[in-house]
Design a protein around this motif. Structure first.
Motif, PDB file in Angstrom:
ATOM      1  N   MET A 162      50.297 -12.500 -14.740  1.00 36.28           N
ATOM      2  CA  MET A 162      51.442 -12.651 -13.838  1.00 36.28           C
ATOM      3  C   MET A 162      51.666 -14.136 -13.561  1.00 36.28           C
ATOM      4  O   MET A 162      50.762 -14.835 -13.112  1.00 36.28           O
ATOM      5  CB  MET A 162      51.237 -11.905 -12.522  1.00 36.28           C
ATOM      6  CG  MET A 162      52.469 -12.008 -11.636  1.00 36.28           C
ATOM      7  SD  MET A 162      52.461 -10.807 -10.322  1.00 36.28           S
ATOM      8  CE  MET A 162      53.990 -11.250  -9.486  1.00 36.28           C
ATOM      9  N   THR A 175      57.651 -20.127  -5.521  1.00 37.91           N
ATOM     10  CA  THR A 175      57.776 -19.364  -4.279  1.00 37.91           C
ATOM     11  C   THR A 175      56.681 -19.761  -3.309  1.00 37.91           C
ATOM     12  O   THR A 175      55.552 -20.037  -3.699  1.00 37.91           O
ATOM     13  CB  THR A 175      57.723 -17.835  -4.527  1.00 37.91           C
ATOM     14  OG1 THR A 175      57.805 -17.154  -3.269  1.00 37.91           O
ATOM     15  CG2 THR A 175      56.452 -17.408  -5.247  1.00 37.91           C
ATOM     16  N   ALA A 207      51.497 -10.396  -6.358  1.00 37.43           N
ATOM     17  CA  ALA A 207      50.439 -11.068  -7.137  1.00 37.43           C
ATOM     18  C   ALA A 207      49.084 -10.395  -6.874  1.00 37.43           C
ATOM     19  O   ALA A 207      48.279 -10.204  -7.798  1.00 37.43           O
ATOM     20  CB  ALA A 207      50.389 -12.553  -6.769  1.00 37.43           C
ATOM     21  N   GLU A 241      49.973 -19.781 -11.189  1.00 38.46           N
ATOM     22  CA  GLU A 241      50.994 -20.248 -10.236  1.00 38.46           C
ATOM     23  C   GLU A 241      51.571 -21.571 -10.721  1.00 38.46           C
ATOM     24  O   GLU A 241      50.818 -22.451 -11.155  1.00 38.46           O
ATOM     25  CB  GLU A 241      50.391 -20.445  -8.835  1.00 38.46           C
ATOM     26  CG  GLU A 241      51.436 -20.866  -7.794  1.00 38.46           C
ATOM     27  CD  GLU A 241      50.844 -21.142  -6.414  1.00 38.46           C
ATOM     28  OE1 GLU A 241      49.827 -21.842  -6.330  1.00 38.46           O
ATOM     29  OE2 GLU A 241      51.406 -20.639  -5.425  1.00 38.46           O
ATOM     30  N   VAL A 254      53.617 -16.778 -11.291  1.00 39.68           N
ATOM     31  CA  VAL A 254      54.283 -16.847  -9.981  1.00 39.68           C
ATOM     32  C   VAL A 254      54.861 -18.253  -9.856  1.00 39.68           C
ATOM     33  O   VAL A 254      54.119 -19.234  -9.809  1.00 39.68           O
ATOM     34  CB  VAL A 254      53.298 -16.547  -8.832  1.00 39.68           C
ATOM     35  CG1 VAL A 254      54.010 -16.623  -7.479  1.00 39.68           C
ATOM     36  CG2 VAL A 254      52.671 -15.169  -9.017  1.00 39.68           C
ATOM     37  N   CYS A 274      56.698 -12.150 -14.690  1.00 39.10           N
ATOM     38  CA  CYS A 274      56.913 -13.410 -13.966  1.00 39.10           C
ATOM     39  C   CYS A 274      57.711 -13.116 -12.707  1.00 39.10           C
ATOM     40  O   CYS A 274      58.722 -12.416 -12.756  1.00 39.10           O
ATOM     41  CB  CYS A 274      57.702 -14.390 -14.835  1.00 39.10           C
ATOM     42  SG  CYS A 274      58.116 -15.925 -13.950  1.00 39.10           S
ATOM     43  N   MET A 275      57.215 -13.639 -11.567  1.00 40.22           N
ATOM     44  CA  MET A 275      58.018 -13.556 -10.340  1.00 40.22           C
ATOM     45  C   MET A 275      58.454 -14.961  -9.927  1.00 40.22           C
ATOM     46  O   MET A 275      57.631 -15.874  -9.860  1.00 40.22           O
ATOM     47  CB  MET A 275      57.270 -12.918  -9.177  1.00 40.22           C
ATOM     48  CG  MET A 275      58.208 -12.870  -7.942  1.00 40.22           C
ATOM     49  SD  MET A 275      57.593 -11.926  -6.586  1.00 40.22           S
ATOM     50  CE  MET A 275      56.428 -13.089  -5.920  1.00 40.22           C
ATOM     51  N   THR A 276      59.761 -15.096  -9.648  1.00 37.14           N
ATOM     52  CA  THR A 276      60.258 -16.422  -9.236  1.00 37.14           C
ATOM     53  C   THR A 276      60.769 -16.381  -7.801  1.00 37.14           C
ATOM     54  O   THR A 276      61.164 -15.342  -7.283  1.00 37.14           O
ATOM     55  CB  THR A 276      61.421 -16.868 -10.151  1.00 37.14           C
ATOM     56  OG1 THR A 276      62.498 -15.930 -10.044  1.00 37.14           O
ATOM     57  CG2 THR A 276      60.970 -17.000 -11.601  1.00 37.14           C
ATOM     58  N   VAL A 323      46.396 -14.467 -12.738  1.00 34.09           N
ATOM     59  CA  VAL A 323      47.596 -15.003 -12.078  1.00 34.09           C
ATOM     60  C   VAL A 323      47.683 -16.504 -12.330  1.00 34.09           C
ATOM     61  O   VAL A 323      46.709 -17.234 -12.133  1.00 34.09           O
ATOM     62  CB  VAL A 323      47.545 -14.720 -10.560  1.00 34.09           C
ATOM     63  CG1 VAL A 323      48.709 -15.403  -9.835  1.00 34.09           C
ATOM     64  CG2 VAL A 323      47.604 -13.208 -10.308  1.00 34.09           C
ATOM     65  N   SER A 354      55.365 -17.858  -1.369  1.00 30.72           N
ATOM     66  CA  SER A 354      54.506 -16.661  -1.225  1.00 30.72           C
ATOM     67  C   SER A 354      54.293 -16.294   0.236  1.00 30.72           C
ATOM     68  O   SER A 354      53.158 -16.028   0.660  1.00 30.72           O
ATOM     69  CB  SER A 354      53.158 -16.902  -1.934  1.00 30.72           C
ATOM     70  OG  SER A 354      53.361 -16.873  -3.329  1.00 30.72           O
ATOM     71  N   VAL A 383      54.402  -5.081 -12.653  1.00 32.45           N
ATOM     72  CA  VAL A 383      53.310  -5.922 -12.142  1.00 32.45           C
ATOM     73  C   VAL A 383      51.963  -5.237 -12.383  1.00 32.45           C
ATOM     74  O   VAL A 383      50.985  -5.869 -12.785  1.00 32.45           O
ATOM     75  CB  VAL A 383      53.541  -6.216 -10.640  1.00 32.45           C
ATOM     76  CG1 VAL A 383      52.287  -6.743  -9.970  1.00 32.45           C
ATOM     77  CG2 VAL A 383      54.685  -7.210 -10.469  1.00 32.45           C
ATOM     78  N   LEU A 428      48.876 -18.502  -2.057  1.00 35.14           N
ATOM     79  CA  LEU A 428      48.394 -17.854  -3.297  1.00 35.14           C
ATOM     80  C   LEU A 428      47.459 -18.774  -4.074  1.00 35.14           C
ATOM     81  O   LEU A 428      46.600 -18.326  -4.836  1.00 35.14           O
ATOM     82  CB  LEU A 428      49.606 -17.495  -4.173  1.00 35.14           C
ATOM     83  CG  LEU A 428      49.298 -16.857  -5.533  1.00 35.14           C
ATOM     84  CD1 LEU A 428      48.805 -15.412  -5.343  1.00 35.14           C
ATOM     85  CD2 LEU A 428      50.515 -16.874  -6.432  1.00 35.14           C
TER      86      LEU A 428
END
Ligand code: BV8
Ligand code: ZN
Length: 253
Positions: free
Chosen positions: A193, A198, A209, A221, A195, A30-32, A219, A200, A187, A229
Protein backbone atom coordinates in the motif's frame (compact mmCIF):
# COMPACT_ATOMS: atom_id res chain seq x y z
CA UNK A 1 18.80 10.41 -9.94
CA UNK A 2 22.36 9.97 -8.65
CA UNK A 3 24.03 13.37 -8.13
CA UNK A 4 26.74 14.55 -5.79
CA UNK A 5 24.03 15.99 -3.53
CA UNK A 6 23.88 13.62 -0.47
CA UNK A 7 20.17 14.32 -0.05
CA UNK A 8 19.52 13.25 -3.64
CA UNK A 9 21.63 10.10 -3.20
CA UNK A 10 19.59 9.19 -0.14
CA UNK A 11 16.39 9.85 -2.08
CA UNK A 12 17.68 7.80 -5.02
CA UNK A 13 18.31 4.82 -2.75
CA UNK A 14 14.82 5.11 -1.18
CA UNK A 15 13.29 5.26 -4.66
CA UNK A 16 15.28 2.17 -5.65
CA UNK A 17 14.09 0.33 -2.52
CA UNK A 18 10.48 1.23 -3.32
CA UNK A 19 10.88 0.09 -6.93
CA UNK A 20 12.51 -3.15 -5.75
CA UNK A 21 9.54 -3.91 -3.51
CA UNK A 22 7.00 -3.00 -6.22
CA UNK A 23 8.77 -5.24 -8.79
CA UNK A 24 8.29 -8.26 -6.52
CA UNK A 25 4.48 -8.05 -6.10
CA UNK A 26 1.34 -8.22 -8.24
CA UNK A 27 -1.29 -6.35 -6.17
CA UNK A 28 -0.73 -2.71 -5.19
CA UNK A 29 -3.14 -0.16 -3.70
CA UNK A 30 -2.37 3.56 -3.50
CA UNK A 31 -4.23 6.06 -1.33
CA UNK A 32 -3.72 9.76 -1.99
CA UNK A 33 -4.56 12.93 -0.11
CA UNK A 34 -4.43 16.65 -0.84
CA UNK A 35 -0.60 16.61 -0.96
CA UNK A 36 -0.57 14.80 -4.31
CA UNK A 37 -2.33 17.86 -5.81
CA UNK A 38 -0.18 20.44 -4.00
CA UNK A 39 2.28 20.64 -6.93
CA UNK A 40 -0.70 21.36 -9.20
CA UNK A 41 -1.38 24.49 -7.16
CA UNK A 42 -4.35 23.07 -5.23
CA UNK A 43 -4.18 24.27 -1.59
CA UNK A 44 -3.98 21.39 0.89
CA UNK A 45 -6.54 21.12 3.68
CA UNK A 46 -4.24 21.64 6.62
CA UNK A 47 -1.34 23.31 4.89
CA UNK A 48 0.17 26.54 6.18
CA UNK A 49 -2.38 29.32 5.88
CA UNK A 50 -5.02 26.66 5.17
CA UNK A 51 -7.75 29.14 5.98
CA UNK A 52 -10.54 30.59 3.88
CA UNK A 53 -11.82 34.02 4.90
CA UNK A 54 -10.36 33.32 8.35
CA UNK A 55 -12.23 30.02 8.73
CA UNK A 56 -10.78 26.49 8.74
CA UNK A 57 -12.05 24.31 5.86
CA UNK A 58 -13.20 21.70 8.38
CA UNK A 59 -15.70 24.22 9.80
CA UNK A 60 -17.13 24.93 6.33
CA UNK A 61 -17.21 21.31 5.04
CA UNK A 62 -20.09 20.24 7.32
CA UNK A 63 -23.88 19.82 6.92
CA UNK A 64 -24.39 22.15 9.90
CA UNK A 65 -22.45 24.98 8.19
CA UNK A 66 -24.50 24.45 5.01
CA UNK A 67 -27.81 24.45 6.89
CA UNK A 68 -26.78 27.59 8.79
CA UNK A 69 -25.48 29.55 5.81
CA UNK A 70 -25.66 27.80 2.42
CA UNK A 71 -24.50 30.96 0.62
CA UNK A 72 -21.23 31.10 2.57
CA UNK A 73 -20.55 27.38 2.07
CA UNK A 74 -21.27 27.74 -1.63
CA UNK A 75 -18.92 30.75 -1.82
CA UNK A 76 -16.20 28.46 -0.38
CA UNK A 77 -16.84 25.71 -2.97
CA UNK A 78 -17.27 28.10 -5.92
CA UNK A 79 -13.93 29.71 -4.91
CA UNK A 80 -12.28 26.25 -4.92
CA UNK A 81 -13.87 25.42 -8.32
CA UNK A 82 -12.51 28.73 -9.66
CA UNK A 83 -9.03 27.78 -8.38
CA UNK A 84 -9.29 24.26 -9.76
CA UNK A 85 -10.17 25.49 -13.27
CA UNK A 86 -6.54 26.70 -13.55
CA UNK A 87 -5.03 23.53 -12.04
CA UNK A 88 -3.70 20.68 -14.14
CA UNK A 89 -2.51 17.22 -13.10
CA UNK A 90 1.18 17.17 -12.09
CA UNK A 91 3.83 14.47 -12.81
CA UNK A 92 2.74 12.64 -9.65
CA UNK A 93 -0.80 12.18 -11.00
CA UNK A 94 0.54 10.98 -14.36
CA UNK A 95 2.93 8.55 -12.66
CA UNK A 96 -0.01 6.96 -10.80
CA UNK A 97 -1.84 6.56 -14.13
CA UNK A 98 1.34 4.84 -15.45
CA UNK A 99 1.43 2.55 -12.40
CA UNK A 100 -2.12 1.45 -13.21
CA UNK A 101 -0.75 0.22 -16.55
CA UNK A 102 2.49 -1.29 -15.20
CA UNK A 103 1.32 -3.11 -12.05
CA UNK A 104 -0.75 -6.28 -12.72
CA UNK A 105 -3.44 -5.30 -10.18
CA UNK A 106 -3.40 -1.62 -9.19
CA UNK A 107 -6.15 0.22 -7.30
CA UNK A 108 -6.20 3.96 -6.68
CA UNK A 109 -8.12 5.31 -3.68
CA UNK A 110 -8.26 9.07 -3.14
CA UNK A 111 -9.51 11.45 -0.46
CA UNK A 112 -9.30 14.27 -2.97
CA UNK A 113 -12.37 15.78 -4.59
CA UNK A 114 -10.46 17.72 -7.29
CA UNK A 115 -10.87 15.20 -10.13
CA UNK A 116 -7.18 15.45 -11.14
CA UNK A 117 -6.57 11.67 -11.06
CA UNK A 118 -9.10 10.83 -13.84
CA UNK A 119 -7.84 13.91 -15.76
CA UNK A 120 -4.33 12.39 -15.64
CA UNK A 121 -5.65 9.11 -17.07
CA UNK A 122 -6.29 6.97 -13.98
CA UNK A 123 -9.22 4.79 -15.05
CA UNK A 124 -10.33 3.17 -11.79
CA UNK A 125 -10.48 5.67 -8.89
CA UNK A 126 -12.28 5.14 -5.58
CA UNK A 127 -13.11 8.74 -4.62
CA UNK A 128 -13.87 8.32 -0.91
CA UNK A 129 -14.95 11.92 -0.34
CA UNK A 130 -16.85 12.55 -3.58
CA UNK A 131 -16.32 15.07 -6.38
CA UNK A 132 -16.32 18.87 -6.03
CA UNK A 133 -17.62 19.22 -9.61
CA UNK A 134 -20.90 17.40 -8.86
CA UNK A 135 -24.03 19.37 -7.94
CA UNK A 136 -26.48 17.22 -5.93
CA UNK A 137 -30.06 18.35 -5.35
CA UNK A 138 -30.96 18.94 -1.69
CA UNK A 139 -34.55 17.87 -2.43
CA UNK A 140 -34.66 15.07 -5.05
CA UNK A 141 -31.02 13.94 -5.02
CA UNK A 142 -30.61 14.50 -8.80
CA UNK A 143 -26.89 14.86 -9.66
CA UNK A 144 -25.29 16.84 -12.49
CA UNK A 145 -21.67 17.66 -13.38
CA UNK A 146 -21.04 21.41 -13.08
CA UNK A 147 -19.62 22.99 -16.24
CA UNK A 148 -17.67 25.65 -14.34
CA UNK A 149 -19.11 28.38 -16.61
CA UNK A 150 -21.13 30.05 -13.87
CA UNK A 151 -19.14 30.25 -10.61
CA UNK A 152 -21.07 33.12 -9.06
CA UNK A 153 -24.60 31.79 -8.44
CA UNK A 154 -25.76 28.89 -6.24
CA UNK A 155 -26.42 25.88 -8.51
CA UNK A 156 -30.01 24.69 -8.69
CA UNK A 157 -31.39 21.26 -9.56
CA UNK A 158 -32.08 20.78 -13.29
CA UNK A 159 -34.92 18.38 -12.45
CA UNK A 160 -36.89 20.13 -9.69
CA UNK A 161 -35.34 23.57 -9.31
CA UNK A 162 -34.38 23.18 -5.63
CA UNK A 163 -31.00 24.37 -4.32
CA UNK A 164 -28.12 21.96 -4.95
CA UNK A 165 -25.19 21.12 -2.66
CA UNK A 166 -21.64 20.07 -3.65
CA UNK A 167 -21.36 16.30 -4.28
CA UNK A 168 -18.71 15.82 -1.58
CA UNK A 169 -18.72 13.96 1.76
CA UNK A 170 -18.74 16.50 4.60
CA UNK A 171 -17.33 15.96 8.09
CA UNK A 172 -19.97 14.07 10.07
CA UNK A 173 -21.36 12.42 6.91
CA UNK A 174 -20.91 8.74 6.09
CA UNK A 175 -18.81 7.80 3.08
CA UNK A 176 -20.60 6.21 0.09
CA UNK A 177 -20.79 2.54 1.15
CA UNK A 178 -20.02 1.04 -2.28
CA UNK A 179 -16.92 3.23 -2.68
CA UNK A 180 -15.66 2.58 0.87
CA UNK A 181 -16.23 -1.19 0.68
CA UNK A 182 -14.57 -1.32 -2.74
CA UNK A 183 -11.58 0.51 -1.33
CA UNK A 184 -11.43 -1.68 1.79
CA UNK A 185 -11.53 -4.82 -0.40
CA UNK A 186 -8.62 -3.57 -2.56
CA UNK A 187 -6.70 -2.55 0.55
CA UNK A 188 -7.20 -5.98 2.14
CA UNK A 189 -6.02 -7.74 -1.04
CA UNK A 190 -2.96 -5.65 -1.78
CA UNK A 191 0.61 -6.72 -1.03
CA UNK A 192 1.93 -3.14 -0.98
CA UNK A 193 0.00 0.00 0.00
CA UNK A 194 1.37 3.37 -1.09
CA UNK A 195 0.15 6.28 1.07
CA UNK A 196 0.84 9.54 -0.73
CA UNK A 197 0.29 13.15 0.32
CA UNK A 198 -2.01 12.72 3.28
CA UNK A 199 -1.70 13.88 6.88
CA UNK A 200 -3.39 10.57 7.84
CA UNK A 201 -5.74 12.34 10.23
CA UNK A 202 -9.17 12.07 8.60
CA UNK A 203 -11.12 8.90 9.36
CA UNK A 204 -12.05 6.35 8.17
CA UNK A 205 -9.53 6.92 5.29
CA UNK A 206 -6.61 7.18 7.72
CA UNK A 207 -7.27 3.65 9.01
CA UNK A 208 -6.92 2.00 5.61
CA UNK A 209 -3.15 1.66 5.98
CA UNK A 210 -3.62 -0.25 9.26
CA UNK A 211 -6.15 -2.48 7.47
CA UNK A 212 -3.61 -3.16 4.71
CA UNK A 213 -0.92 -4.07 7.24
CA UNK A 214 -3.34 -6.24 9.22
CA UNK A 215 -3.83 -8.20 5.98
CA UNK A 216 -0.11 -8.68 5.45
CA UNK A 217 0.74 -5.76 3.17
CA UNK A 218 3.78 -3.53 3.56
CA UNK A 219 3.20 0.22 3.62
CA UNK A 220 5.25 2.88 1.78
CA UNK A 221 4.59 6.52 2.70
CA UNK A 222 5.50 9.42 0.38
CA UNK A 223 5.23 12.80 2.12
CA UNK A 224 7.72 15.64 2.72
CA UNK A 225 6.47 15.76 6.35
CA UNK A 226 6.16 13.12 9.05
CA UNK A 227 2.62 11.97 9.87
CA UNK A 228 1.02 9.63 12.46
CA UNK A 229 1.62 6.86 9.89
CA UNK A 230 5.36 7.43 9.43
CA UNK A 231 6.54 5.45 12.44
CA UNK A 232 4.72 2.30 11.35
CA UNK A 233 5.48 2.59 7.61
CA UNK A 234 7.88 -0.03 6.20
CA UNK A 235 9.44 2.68 4.03
CA UNK A 236 8.99 6.45 4.41
CA UNK A 237 10.18 8.68 1.56
CA UNK A 238 10.32 12.27 2.86
CA UNK A 239 9.97 14.11 -0.47
CA UNK A 240 7.31 15.58 -2.80
CA UNK A 241 5.19 13.05 -4.69
CA UNK A 242 5.60 14.94 -7.97
CA UNK A 243 9.30 14.07 -7.76
CA UNK A 244 9.21 10.60 -6.16
CA UNK A 245 6.40 8.88 -8.10
CA UNK A 246 7.85 9.56 -11.59
CA UNK A 247 11.27 8.39 -10.33
CA UNK A 248 9.75 5.12 -9.10
CA UNK A 249 7.89 4.60 -12.39
CA UNK A 250 11.14 5.30 -14.27
CA UNK A 251 12.85 2.50 -12.30
CA UNK A 252 9.98 0.10 -13.05
CA UNK A 253 9.54 0.84 -16.75
C1 BV8 B 1 -17.44 9.53 8.90
C2 BV8 B 1 -14.54 16.48 1.29
C3 BV8 B 1 -19.11 8.21 9.98
C4 BV8 B 1 -15.01 17.86 1.61
C5 BV8 B 1 -13.34 15.69 3.27
C6 BV8 B 1 -13.31 8.13 13.82
C7 BV8 B 1 -14.15 7.34 13.04
C8 BV8 B 1 -15.08 7.92 12.19
C9 BV8 B 1 -15.18 9.31 12.08
C10 BV8 B 1 -14.34 10.09 12.84
C11 BV8 B 1 -13.42 9.52 13.69
N1 BV8 B 1 -12.74 10.53 14.29
C12 BV8 B 1 -13.19 11.72 13.83
C13 BV8 B 1 -14.18 11.48 12.96
C14 BV8 B 1 -14.93 12.52 12.26
C15 BV8 B 1 -14.26 12.93 10.95
C16 BV8 B 1 -12.76 13.08 11.07
O1 BV8 B 1 -12.01 12.21 10.65
N2 BV8 B 1 -12.34 14.22 11.59
C17 BV8 B 1 -10.91 14.50 11.66
C18 BV8 B 1 -10.69 15.99 11.38
C19 BV8 B 1 -10.40 14.08 13.02
N3 BV8 B 1 -14.56 11.98 9.91
C20 BV8 B 1 -15.73 12.12 9.25
O2 BV8 B 1 -16.59 12.92 9.59
C21 BV8 B 1 -15.97 11.23 8.04
N4 BV8 B 1 -17.27 10.64 8.18
O3 BV8 B 1 -16.55 8.98 9.44
O4 BV8 B 1 -18.78 9.10 8.95
C22 BV8 B 1 -19.51 9.07 11.12
C23 BV8 B 1 -20.58 9.94 10.95
C24 BV8 B 1 -20.96 10.73 12.06
C25 BV8 B 1 -20.25 10.67 13.27
C26 BV8 B 1 -19.14 9.81 13.38
C27 BV8 B 1 -18.77 9.01 12.30
C28 BV8 B 1 -16.00 12.03 6.76
C29 BV8 B 1 -14.64 12.59 6.44
C30 BV8 B 1 -14.67 13.24 5.04
C31 BV8 B 1 -14.55 14.74 5.17
N5 BV8 B 1 -14.47 15.34 3.84
N6 BV8 B 1 -13.31 16.20 2.04
C32 BV8 B 1 -14.15 18.89 0.92
O5 BV8 B 1 -13.09 18.54 0.38
O6 BV8 B 1 -14.55 20.05 0.96
S1 BV8 B 1 -11.90 15.41 4.07
C33 BV8 B 1 -10.68 16.48 3.58
O7 BV8 B 1 -9.55 16.14 4.37
C34 BV8 B 1 -10.20 16.34 2.14
O8 BV8 B 1 -10.83 15.31 1.41
C35 BV8 B 1 -8.73 15.96 2.34
O9 BV8 B 1 -8.22 15.19 1.32
C36 BV8 B 1 -8.89 15.18 3.58
C37 BV8 B 1 -7.74 14.65 4.31
O10 BV8 B 1 -6.78 15.62 4.40
P1 BV8 B 1 -5.44 15.32 3.58
O11 BV8 B 1 -5.80 14.84 2.21
O12 BV8 B 1 -4.57 14.45 4.38
O13 BV8 B 1 -4.86 16.77 3.41
P2 BV8 B 1 -4.04 17.57 4.50
O14 BV8 B 1 -4.04 18.99 4.08
O15 BV8 B 1 -4.51 17.20 5.87
O16 BV8 B 1 -2.55 16.98 4.38
C38 BV8 B 1 -1.83 17.16 3.18
C39 BV8 B 1 -0.58 16.31 3.32
O17 BV8 B 1 0.14 16.41 2.10
C40 BV8 B 1 0.34 16.77 4.43
O18 BV8 B 1 0.77 15.66 5.19
C41 BV8 B 1 1.53 17.38 3.67
O19 BV8 B 1 2.77 17.16 4.34
C42 BV8 B 1 1.51 16.59 2.41
N7 BV8 B 1 2.11 17.25 1.23
C43 BV8 B 1 2.21 18.58 0.98
N8 BV8 B 1 2.84 18.76 -0.22
C44 BV8 B 1 3.12 17.51 -0.70
C45 BV8 B 1 2.65 16.56 0.21
N9 BV8 B 1 2.78 15.24 0.01
C46 BV8 B 1 3.40 14.84 -1.12
N10 BV8 B 1 3.86 15.69 -2.05
C47 BV8 B 1 3.75 17.03 -1.88
N11 BV8 B 1 4.22 17.87 -2.81
ZN1 ZN C 1 -34.10 18.21 -7.53
Amino acid sequence: MGTDDPVDDDLASLVEQAAERLRSVRRVCCMTGAGVSAESGVPTFRGVGGLWQGRRPETLATPEAFDADPEEVWRFYLWRRELLKECKPNPGHYALADLERIVPEFTLVTQNVDGLHPQAGSREVFALHGDIWIDRCTRCGHEARATGDDLTSIPRCGACGAMARPGVVWFGEVLPTDVLSGAQEAVARCEIMLVVGTSSVVQPAASLADWARANGASVIEINPEATPLTASADLAIRAPSGRVLPAIVQQLA
